[in-house]
Design an enzyme around this catalytic site. Structure first.
Site, short mmCIF file in Angstrom:
data_model
loop_
_atom_site.label_atom_id
_atom_site.label_comp_id
_atom_site.label_asym_id
_atom_site.label_seq_id
_atom_site.Cartn_x
_atom_site.Cartn_y
_atom_site.Cartn_z
N LYS A 151 -1.03 -7.19 -9.27
CA LYS A 151 -2.01 -7.27 -8.18
C LYS A 151 -1.59 -6.21 -7.16
O LYS A 151 -0.72 -6.44 -6.32
CB LYS A 151 -1.98 -8.67 -7.56
CG LYS A 151 -3.25 -9.13 -6.88
CD LYS A 151 -3.74 -8.27 -5.75
CE LYS A 151 -2.94 -8.40 -4.48
NZ LYS A 151 -3.35 -7.40 -3.45
N GLU A 162 -4.91 -3.78 -2.00
CA GLU A 162 -6.36 -3.52 -2.00
C GLU A 162 -6.70 -2.25 -1.19
O GLU A 162 -7.82 -1.79 -1.22
CB GLU A 162 -7.12 -4.75 -1.47
CG GLU A 162 -6.80 -5.18 -0.04
CD GLU A 162 -5.55 -6.07 0.08
OE1 GLU A 162 -4.54 -5.81 -0.63
OE2 GLU A 162 -5.58 -7.01 0.90
N PHE A 185 0.81 -1.23 0.00
CA PHE A 185 0.00 0.00 0.00
C PHE A 185 0.84 1.26 0.00
O PHE A 185 0.36 2.33 -0.38
CB PHE A 185 -0.94 0.00 1.22
CG PHE A 185 -0.29 0.46 2.50
CD1 PHE A 185 -0.15 1.81 2.77
CD2 PHE A 185 0.21 -0.45 3.43
CE1 PHE A 185 0.46 2.25 3.94
CE2 PHE A 185 0.82 -0.03 4.59
CZ PHE A 185 0.96 1.33 4.85
N SER A 213 5.31 -6.92 3.51
CA SER A 213 5.88 -7.21 4.83
C SER A 213 6.66 -8.53 4.79
O SER A 213 6.43 -9.38 3.93
CB SER A 213 4.75 -7.29 5.85
OG SER A 213 3.85 -8.30 5.46
N CYS A 257 9.48 1.87 3.53
CA CYS A 257 10.39 0.77 3.92
C CYS A 257 11.80 1.28 4.11
O CYS A 257 12.64 0.59 4.66
CB CYS A 257 10.37 -0.33 2.87
SG CYS A 257 11.10 0.23 1.34
#
Ligand code: NAD
Length: 497
Positions: free
Chosen positions: A174, A177, A150, A227, A282
């Site tokens: 993908k 979401e 995200f 993650s 990150c």
């Protein structure tokens, strides 16, 4: 009225077959007016089939055709980046200037991919044996899967997609979401730039869609960012299914400040790298390792700067936006109590922030915690929010040892004016990306991005030369053209002569 975000398959928006959806929030307002479809395995099949059908034509296209599409895409993206940035701010929450920064770093990779005819060239050696030449070719893999997190809804897809398609692959992306619109925005723009239908497909979804991609027999590779537990799972599942996998995981990035450092630069850097994008990067700095003799002065300078930060709606002129969801905000805030319970000193408590934004936004202000014990979960967990820890160390050796004992090895930084210490650090530290008086050392697009240890599963980093390597397979050809001097029958193992 709620809008539903569709998949993008074979050049068109499509609802697919799944009836499952999930709300998409505006984190600065704390409201939701959109939801996103969550693909079934059948929807993933449809996207992979579209990518497979598009592959032969795209693979066999000239470099000029592929480069032409990328060049047009680069121009369109540059012209319309404000629109994309507003979209990022609305779904992710990051402030507009930061959203534009994310897009700029994605554009860098598009520009890097424009050099692909040169970057993917093979080698040629004449006369490796008498009358025999050897050369190498790099060819696309086929259908490749990209799964993104995200926190960079535009940049992370752009780490992979331009290189994958420039080298002749077709893609199923993908996205997260939580902020899925940016991927469809980018796919539409690619279509407008002339990308043939099916070369880039977007399926929205959760574990069900990821699992379908990981085991799909027509998907050749997976590029994952997220993650650490999910990265490990993706790596293990994807490689067990015979795929090439690069899975970039989580991080806990340390910044070591030596006594001879410019403390004002170090304090500015700690604040910028600790609280930019609300700490949801990150490559954020989450731990300052301060040598004891300068620790009090450094903590004071960091706290002074934090007092000037504004937290609020990213569409206004604020320094820091909200966190991605209410649940994530509550989890990050809970570490402040843990810090007190574990004996750390809460110097600045972000829970008292007065945001410049709606009352229901997912707010947490910048937080500074000093004297954090190494066995506290505030130190050991990836918090992924605006909580900056200070750990006091006796000197260089203790600081280095702490960094090298971390399970993560994504990024790190040293602040010093001693070139010898900096040089030792770059040799001795077990981390993939290192800053010397630079707090967020994200390599430019012509180097590669990736960490060590549990920050990267697989042996290939993202973008740069390693990205080209990941999305291509090499062939070595040994050839002899008719020559009257051939040597006749010889059953020995071929060798040079
Ligand atoms: P996440 O792991 O929750 O999600 C990443 C992707 O995995 C999403 O597309 C999500 O839909 C999917 N996913 C989630 N749960 C899954 C499951 N159980 N099975 C299969 N797929 C699943 O990560 P996030 O919260 O979206 O992103 C933040 C994390 O990403 C942080 O840990 C951060 O450090 C990491 N990150 C790493 C890098 C890097 O380059 N190393 C870059 C950006 C973010």
């Amino acid at each position: 009225m709620s809008t539903t975000i569709d998949h993008w398959i074979a050049g068109a928006a499509t609802a697919g077959t799944s009836t499952r959806t999930q709300p998409v929030w505006d984190p600065a307002l704390g409201t939701t007016e959109k939801d996103v479809r969550l693909a079934s395995a059948a929807d993933v099949d449809t996207a992979v089939a579209a990518a497979l059908a598009a592959f032969p034509d795209w693979r066999d296209s000239s470099w000029a055709r592929r480069q032409g599409v990328l060049f047009t895409f680069r121009e369109l993206l540059n012209a319309r980046k404000q629109d994309l940035a507003e979209n990022l701010t609305a779904e992710h929450g990051k402030v507009l200037s930061d959203a534009l920064g994310e897009i700029a770093r994605g554009l860098e990779v598009v520009e890097f991919a424009l050099a692909m005819p040169h970057l993917a060239k093979g080698d040629y050696s004449e006369n490796v044996s008498t009358g025999v030449d050897t050369y190498s070719l790099r060819q696309p893999l086929g259908v490749v899967g990209v799964i993104s997190p995200f926190n960079f809804p535009a940049m992370v897809p752009l780490w992979f997609v331009p290189i994958a398609i420039a080298t002749g692959n077709t893609v199923v992306l993908k996205p997260s979401e939580k902020d899925p619109s940016a991927s469809v925005w980018l796919a539409r723009l690619f279509t407008e730039a002339g990308l043939p239908d099916g070369v880039l497909n977007v399926v929205h979804g959760d574990k069900e869609a990821v699992d379908a991609l990981l085991i799909h027999p027509d998907v050749q590779s997976i590029s994952f960012v997220g993650s650490t537990p999910i990265a490990r799972y993706v790596y293990e599942t994807g490689t067990a299914a015979g795929k090439r996998v690069q899975a970039l995981g989580g991080a806990k990035n340390h910044m070591l400040v030596l006594p001879d450092a410019d403390l004002d630069l170090a304090a500015d850097s700690a604040v910028n790298a600790g609280f930019g994008s609300a700490g949801e990067r990150c490559m954020a700095i989450s731990v300052v390792l301060a040598v004891e003799t300068v620790a009090d002065a450094l903590v004071e300078k960091i706290a002074e700067r934090m007092a000037g930060l504004t937290t609020g709606d990213g569409r206004r002129s604020c320094d820091m936006g909200p966190l991605i969801t209410k649940q994530h905000r509550d989890k990050v805030a809970s570490y402040i109590d843990v810090a007190s319970a574990d004996g750390a000193t809460v110097v600045v408590d972000g829970r008292t922030v007065v945001p410049d934004g709606a009352a229901d936004g997912f707010w947490l202000g910048p937080t500074l915690v000093d004297r954090v014990p190494l066995d506290s979960s505030v130190y050991t967990d990836e918090i992924f929010g605006p909580v900056l820890s200070v750990v006091r160390v006796a000197g260089y050796d203790e600081g280095l040892d702490i960094i090298n004992r971390s399970r993560y090895g994504n990024g790190t930084a040293i602040f010093t004016n001693d070139g010898g210490a900096a040089r030792r650090f770059q040799r001795e530290v077990h981390v993939g990306m290192i800053g010397i008086n630079v707090p967020i050392p994200v390599p430019v697009a012509h180097y590669s991005f990736g960490g060590w240890k549990e920050s990267l599963f697989g042996d290939t980093k993202a973008y740069g030369p390693q990205g080209v390597h990941f999305f291509t397979r090499e062939k070595a050809v040994t050839s002899r053209w008719l020559d009257p001097s051939h040597g006749g029958i010889n059953l020995g193992f071929p060798r040079n002569g």
